[in-house]
Motif scaffolding. Sequence first.
Motif, PDB file in Angstrom:
ATOM      1  N   ILE A   1       0.869  -1.180   0.000  1.00  0.00           N
ATOM      2  CA  ILE A   1       0.000   0.000   0.000  1.00  0.00           C
ATOM      3  C   ILE A   1       0.899   1.222   0.000  1.00  0.00           C
ATOM      4  N   GLU A   2       0.610   2.151  -0.866  1.00  0.00           N
ATOM      5  CA  GLU A   2       1.215   3.479  -0.820  1.00  0.00           C
ATOM      6  C   GLU A   2       0.074   4.464  -0.597  1.00  0.00           C
ATOM      7  N   ILE A   3       0.262   5.378   0.343  1.00  0.00           N
ATOM      8  CA  ILE A   3      -0.751   6.380   0.648  1.00  0.00           C
ATOM      9  C   ILE A   3      -0.189   7.736   0.254  1.00  0.00           C
ATOM     10  N   ARG A   4      -0.887   8.409  -0.620  1.00  0.00           N
ATOM     11  CA  ARG A   4      -0.414   9.711  -1.098  1.00  0.00           C
ATOM     12  C   ARG A   4      -0.631  10.774  -0.030  1.00  0.00           C
ATOM     13  N   SER A   5       0.459  11.418   0.373  1.00  0.00           N
ATOM     14  CA  SER A   5       0.345  12.563   1.272  1.00  0.00           C
ATOM     15  C   SER A   5       0.352  13.828   0.415  1.00  0.00           C
ATOM     16  N   LYS A   6       0.106  14.959   1.025  1.00  0.00           N
ATOM     17  CA  LYS A   6       0.002  16.210   0.269  1.00  0.00           C
ATOM     18  C   LYS A   6       1.285  16.548  -0.472  1.00  0.00           C
ATOM     19  N   SER A   7       2.428  16.128   0.052  1.00  0.00           N
ATOM     20  CA  SER A   7       3.701  16.447  -0.603  1.00  0.00           C
ATOM     21  C   SER A   7       4.083  15.454  -1.698  1.00  0.00           C
ATOM     22  N   ASP A   8       3.338  14.353  -1.842  1.00  0.00           N
ATOM     23  CA  ASP A   8       3.676  13.325  -2.835  1.00  0.00           C
ATOM     24  C   ASP A   8       3.160  13.686  -4.222  1.00  0.00           C
ATOM     25  N   ASP A   9       3.977  13.413  -5.206  1.00  0.00           N
ATOM     26  CA  ASP A   9       3.599  13.587  -6.597  1.00  0.00           C
ATOM     27  C   ASP A   9       2.900  12.306  -7.068  1.00  0.00           C
ATOM     28  N   LEU A  10       1.670  12.421  -7.573  1.00  0.00           N
ATOM     29  CA  LEU A  10       0.888  11.250  -7.975  1.00  0.00           C
ATOM     30  C   LEU A  10       1.599  10.466  -9.077  1.00  0.00           C
ATOM     31  N   LYS A  11       2.208  11.153 -10.019  1.00  0.00           N
ATOM     32  CA  LYS A  11       2.908  10.479 -11.122  1.00  0.00           C
ATOM     33  C   LYS A  11       4.044   9.604 -10.573  1.00  0.00           C
TER      34      LYS A  11
ATOM     35  N   LEU B   1       4.261   8.288  -7.575  1.00  0.00           N
ATOM     36  CA  LEU B   1       3.688   7.140  -6.869  1.00  0.00           C
ATOM     37  C   LEU B   1       3.171   6.086  -7.841  1.00  0.00           C
ATOM     38  N   LYS B   2       2.586   6.506  -8.939  1.00  0.00           N
ATOM     39  CA  LYS B   2       2.141   5.543  -9.955  1.00  0.00           C
ATOM     40  C   LYS B   2       3.330   4.775 -10.525  1.00  0.00           C
ATOM     41  N   GLU B   3       4.436   5.478 -10.748  1.00  0.00           N
ATOM     42  CA  GLU B   3       5.642   4.811 -11.243  1.00  0.00           C
ATOM     43  C   GLU B   3       6.169   3.804 -10.226  1.00  0.00           C
ATOM     44  N   LYS B   4       6.098   4.170  -8.945  1.00  0.00           N
ATOM     45  CA  LYS B   4       6.539   3.255  -7.895  1.00  0.00           C
ATOM     46  C   LYS B   4       5.644   2.016  -7.852  1.00  0.00           C
ATOM     47  N   MET B   5       4.337   2.207  -8.019  1.00  0.00           N
ATOM     48  CA  MET B   5       3.423   1.058  -8.030  1.00  0.00           C
ATOM     49  C   MET B   5       3.722   0.132  -9.211  1.00  0.00           C
ATOM     50  N   GLU B   6       4.024   0.718 -10.361  1.00  0.00           N
ATOM     51  CA  GLU B   6       4.409  -0.097 -11.529  1.00  0.00           C
ATOM     52  C   GLU B   6       5.705  -0.860 -11.232  1.00  0.00           C
ATOM     53  N   GLU B   7       6.634  -0.197 -10.537  1.00  0.00           N
ATOM     54  CA  GLU B   7       7.891  -0.859 -10.187  1.00  0.00           C
ATOM     55  C   GLU B   7       7.626  -2.055  -9.275  1.00  0.00           C
ATOM     56  N   TYR B   8       6.773  -1.882  -8.281  1.00  0.00           N
ATOM     57  CA  TYR B   8       6.426  -3.018  -7.426  1.00  0.00           C
ATOM     58  C   TYR B   8       5.866  -4.164  -8.268  1.00  0.00           C
ATOM     59  N   ARG B   9       4.918  -3.836  -9.124  1.00  0.00           N
ATOM     60  CA  ARG B   9       4.284  -4.882  -9.931  1.00  0.00           C
ATOM     61  C   ARG B   9       5.301  -5.548 -10.853  1.00  0.00           C
TER      62      ARG B   9
ATOM     63  N   CYS C   1       5.187  -7.998  -7.289  1.00  0.00           N
ATOM     64  CA  CYS C   1       4.117  -7.719  -6.332  1.00  0.00           C
ATOM     65  C   CYS C   1       2.804  -8.212  -6.950  1.00  0.00           C
ATOM     66  N   ARG C   2       2.018  -8.909  -6.176  1.00  0.00           N
ATOM     67  CA  ARG C   2       0.784  -9.497  -6.705  1.00  0.00           C
ATOM     68  C   ARG C   2      -0.412  -8.565  -6.632  1.00  0.00           C
ATOM     69  N   LEU C   3      -0.430  -7.651  -5.637  1.00  0.00           N
ATOM     70  CA  LEU C   3      -1.548  -6.737  -5.474  1.00  0.00           C
ATOM     71  C   LEU C   3      -1.041  -5.484  -4.779  1.00  0.00           C
ATOM     72  N   GLY C   4      -1.469  -4.328  -5.277  1.00  0.00           N
ATOM     73  CA  GLY C   4      -1.073  -3.071  -4.657  1.00  0.00           C
ATOM     74  C   GLY C   4      -2.199  -2.068  -4.676  1.00  0.00           C
ATOM     75  N   TRP C   5      -2.282  -1.296  -3.611  1.00  0.00           N
ATOM     76  CA  TRP C   5      -3.276  -0.219  -3.521  1.00  0.00           C
ATOM     77  C   TRP C   5      -2.545   1.105  -3.417  1.00  0.00           C
ATOM     78  N   LEU C   6      -2.836   2.003  -4.316  1.00  0.00           N
ATOM     79  CA  LEU C   6      -2.361   3.380  -4.223  1.00  0.00           C
ATOM     80  C   LEU C   6      -3.553   4.207  -3.760  1.00  0.00           C
ATOM     81  N   ILE C   7      -3.506   4.650  -2.520  1.00  0.00           N
ATOM     82  CA  ILE C   7      -4.620   5.394  -1.933  1.00  0.00           C
ATOM     83  C   ILE C   7      -4.331   6.881  -2.104  1.00  0.00           C
ATOM     84  N   ASP C   8      -5.131   7.517  -2.933  1.00  0.00           N
ATOM     85  CA  ASP C   8      -4.980   8.937  -3.247  1.00  0.00           C
ATOM     86  C   ASP C   8      -6.118   9.688  -2.568  1.00  0.00           C
ATOM     87  N   ARG C   9      -5.872  10.098  -1.327  1.00  0.00           N
ATOM     88  CA  ARG C   9      -6.932  10.765  -0.557  1.00  0.00           C
ATOM     89  C   ARG C   9      -7.289  12.110  -1.171  1.00  0.00           C
TER      90      ARG C   9
END
Length: 192
Positions: free
Chosen positions: A121-131, A133-141, A145-153
């Motif tokens: 799980i990656e949780i986007r904080s106000k200082s995080d760049d969404l792009k 974090l998406k790249e990091k999620m792709e890197e995990y996959r 990585c079998r399953l990942g949640w990017l939570i963009d509050r």
Amino acid sequence: MEQELRTIHPPRFREFDDDFFFALCQANEMTKLERDANGNIILMPPTGSETGRYNAEIAIEIGIWNRRMKLGYVFDSSTGFKLPNSAVRSPDVAWLSRQRWDTIPETDRQGFAPLCPDFVIEIRSKSDDLKELKEKMEEYRNNSCRLGWLIDRAGKQVLIYRENGSIEIKQGLEINLSGEDVLQDFTVQIEL
């Protein structure tokens, strides 16, 4: 540009090897560091209190499920994993099956476990760049990585990354999530 301000590049003809990076992290334990696949060291500023609280609540839910099911291990955001591409990443929450954990020699468990978690799980904080974090999620996959949640509050959405290459986007103020076949019988409703 913001990522560039938080990145330390290795000298031109030298890499920061695994032992050096682990020692650097231990010597600076109050500073959260990650290493990308190119050997660059990324400074990870602490999250705000609200993001930390939110992160802990989700980790607790997964921890309760894991204690009941006894299928693996839950790791917090201070845990580094050395991915197959050589990056060292620290997801906000990670889970690893007992079977995969048991394959890691005890000496390797003391450092950065040399594998990618089954679930992150990656949780986007106000200082995080969404792009980023998406790249990091792709890197995990891309590193098993079998399953990942990017939570963009901020965006009121959750991006679900699956090992088959699909990305599902769920939007709303309250979202029901499932651990699918990775975290068997795990469900949680999160508020964004």
